[in-house]
Design an enzyme around this catalytic site. Structure first.
Site, PDB file in Angstrom:
ATOM      1  N   ASP A  72       0.842  -1.202   0.000  1.00 48.58           N
ATOM      2  CA  ASP A  72       0.000   0.000   0.000  1.00 48.58           C
ATOM      3  C   ASP A  72       0.879   1.256   0.000  1.00 48.58           C
ATOM      4  O   ASP A  72       0.373   2.382  -0.072  1.00 48.58           O
ATOM      5  CB  ASP A  72      -1.007  -0.014   1.150  1.00 48.58           C
ATOM      6  N   SER A  73       2.203   1.063   0.033  1.00 49.57           N
ATOM      7  CA  SER A  73       3.125   2.182  -0.219  1.00 49.57           C
ATOM      8  C   SER A  73       2.850   2.768  -1.603  1.00 49.57           C
ATOM      9  O   SER A  73       3.246   3.903  -1.888  1.00 49.57           O
ATOM     10  CB  SER A  73       4.579   1.721  -0.107  1.00 49.57           C
ATOM     11  N   ASP A 111      -1.235  -6.240  -0.612  1.00 50.20           N
ATOM     12  CA  ASP A 111      -1.372  -5.571   0.689  1.00 50.20           C
ATOM     13  C   ASP A 111      -2.814  -5.123   0.896  1.00 50.20           C
ATOM     14  O   ASP A 111      -3.353  -4.353   0.086  1.00 50.20           O
ATOM     15  CB  ASP A 111      -0.458  -4.331   0.665  1.00 50.20           C
ATOM     16  N   LYS A 141      -1.252  -9.462   2.659  1.00 47.83           N
ATOM     17  CA  LYS A 141      -0.553  -8.982   3.862  1.00 47.83           C
ATOM     18  C   LYS A 141      -1.472  -8.029   4.620  1.00 47.83           C
ATOM     19  O   LYS A 141      -2.216  -7.267   3.988  1.00 47.83           O
ATOM     20  CB  LYS A 141       0.740  -8.262   3.474  1.00 47.83           C
ATOM     21  N   GLU A 143      -1.547  -5.554   8.489  1.00 48.02           N
ATOM     22  CA  GLU A 143      -0.669  -4.910   9.470  1.00 48.02           C
ATOM     23  C   GLU A 143      -1.167  -5.110  10.900  1.00 48.02           C
ATOM     24  O   GLU A 143      -2.340  -5.271  11.140  1.00 48.02           O
ATOM     25  CB  GLU A 143      -0.560  -3.402   9.182  1.00 48.02           C
ATOM     26  N   GLU A 210       9.243  -4.137  10.584  1.00 49.40           N
ATOM     27  CA  GLU A 210       9.639  -2.823  10.042  1.00 49.40           C
ATOM     28  C   GLU A 210      10.121  -1.897  11.151  1.00 49.40           C
ATOM     29  O   GLU A 210       9.439  -1.709  12.173  1.00 49.40           O
ATOM     30  CB  GLU A 210       8.462  -2.167   9.294  1.00 49.40           C
TER      31      GLU A 210
HETATM   32  O1  KIV Z   1       3.505  -1.123   1.679  1.00 53.69           O
HETATM   33  C1  KIV Z   1       4.666  -1.545   1.653  1.00 53.69           C
HETATM   34  O2  KIV Z   1       5.452  -1.265   0.737  1.00 53.69           O
HETATM   35  C2  KIV Z   1       5.115  -2.377   2.769  1.00 53.69           C
HETATM   36  C3  KIV Z   1       6.558  -2.744   2.824  1.00 53.69           C
HETATM   37  C4  KIV Z   1       7.345  -1.611   3.355  1.00 53.69           C
HETATM   38  C5  KIV Z   1       6.787  -3.976   3.613  1.00 53.69           C
HETATM   39  O3  KIV Z   1       4.338  -2.716   3.600  1.00 53.69           O
END
Ligand code: KIV
Length: 312
Positions: A72-73, A111, A141, A143, A210
């Site tokens: 989600d970056s 994500d 994924k 969080e 992280e």
């Molecule tokens: O969203 C993302 O890019 C991440 C990574 C930093 C692990 O969660």
């Protein structure tokens, strides 16, 4: 620490899903959950990067990484949001599907964005299923520990592999006091440890650490059976992940201390576009070799046709 990760396969890749060891160059067999377990056992580090579109997926494929995360970056690196919070499921699905079309070998993890899994197990499973069905993910994924442990267990029970993420969790950075490293006191480190162990117990197949102190990683990795992928968590993890736009020098926003720049692609992009604009303005582009030609007799006929059309 007793529960083992569930080896569930979402099965979105066409190739044989047998496990492999060693790097994943072109032509290699797809990376599976078993591959990652094997890597941990053999002490062979896992290389994971983010990707957000088809060209970057092709780059990841050719470079031979093991795991690709459509993080989600993307909210910040490609969509221009100020944080990861605003990105929607629809936006993430579109990016993830593009990455899927470019990948054959690495494991593809999608994500789950903020607000798409926290409300209930049903919401979590429904969203995770969309990432598998509509975007072709092998895994998802999410969080945090806390209520996310139960959500992770529900998704795993629905047959979808889950990667966990503890330490600095950007979706809830405000509650953590900002984008800062976590677990720096023994008490806070214990909370991170408890979350990690609970997420493993929920059946997660791997976990991202992280921005936590290396000392915490050193103590925690031997206590976990699942592969630990670090980002700003020191060298003792089973693998490392970086955001593609950070490592290639494409993103021009703030870079965290753990970012290592392996290229300056943004400078090259600006240079290329500037050169194009300059050549357009000075009429050096396009040159004859960039155009198409018409046979002289066709051109003559066209001239006549146009003249006749004009006088009609
Ligand atoms: O969203 C993302 O890019 C991440 C990574 C930093 C692990 O969660």
């Amino acid at each position: 620490m007793s529960a083992r990760p569930r080896i569930a396969a979402a099965g979105n890749r066409s190739k044989d899903s047998a496990s492999m060891s060693g790097a994943s160059p072109a032509g290699a067999r797809p990376v599976t959950l078993s591959t990652l377990v094997e890597r941990k056992a053999l002490g062979e580090p896992i290389a994971m990067i983010t990707a957000y579109d088809h060209p970057s997926a092709r780059v990841a494929e050719e470079a031979g990484v093991d795991v690709v995360l459509v993080g989600d970056s993307a909210a910040m690196t490609v969509l221009g949001y100020p944080s990861t919070v605003p990105v929607s499921v629809e936006e993430m699905l579109m990016l993830t599907a593009a990455v899927r079309r470019g990948l054959e070998t690495p494991l593809l993890v999608g994500d789950l964005p903020f607000g798409s899994y926290e409300v209930s197990d049903e919401q979590a499973v429904t969203t995770a299923q969309r990432f598998v069905k509509e975007a072709g993910c092998d895994a998802v994924k999410l969080e945090r520990g806390g209520s996310s442990v139960q959500r992770a267990a529900a998704i795993v029970a629905a047959g979808i592999p889950v990667m966990a993420h503890v330490g600095l969790t950007p979706q809830t950075a405000t509650a953590l006091g900002g984008y800062r490293s976590q677990g720096r006191t023994a008490e806070r480190a214990l909370e991170v440890a408890r979350d990690a162990i609970a997420l493993q117990g929920a059946g997660c197949f791997a976990i991202v650490f992280e921005a936590i102190p290396s000392e915490l990683t050193d103590l925690l990795v031997p206590r976990l059976e699942i592969p630990v992928i670090g980002i700003g968590a020191g060298p003792a993890t089973d693998g490392q992940v970086l955001v593609l736009h950070d490592l290639l020098g494409i993103y021009d926003g703030h870079a965290a201390r753990f970012v290592k720049r392996y290229a300056d692609v943004r400078d090259q992009m600006v240079g290329g576009v500037r050169a194009f604009a300059e050549e357009v303005r000075t009429r050096r582009y396009p040159a004859p070799e960039h155009g198409y030609e018409m046979a002289p007799d066709e051109r003559e006929r066209l001239r006549e046709l146009l003249d006749r059309t004009a006088s009609a």
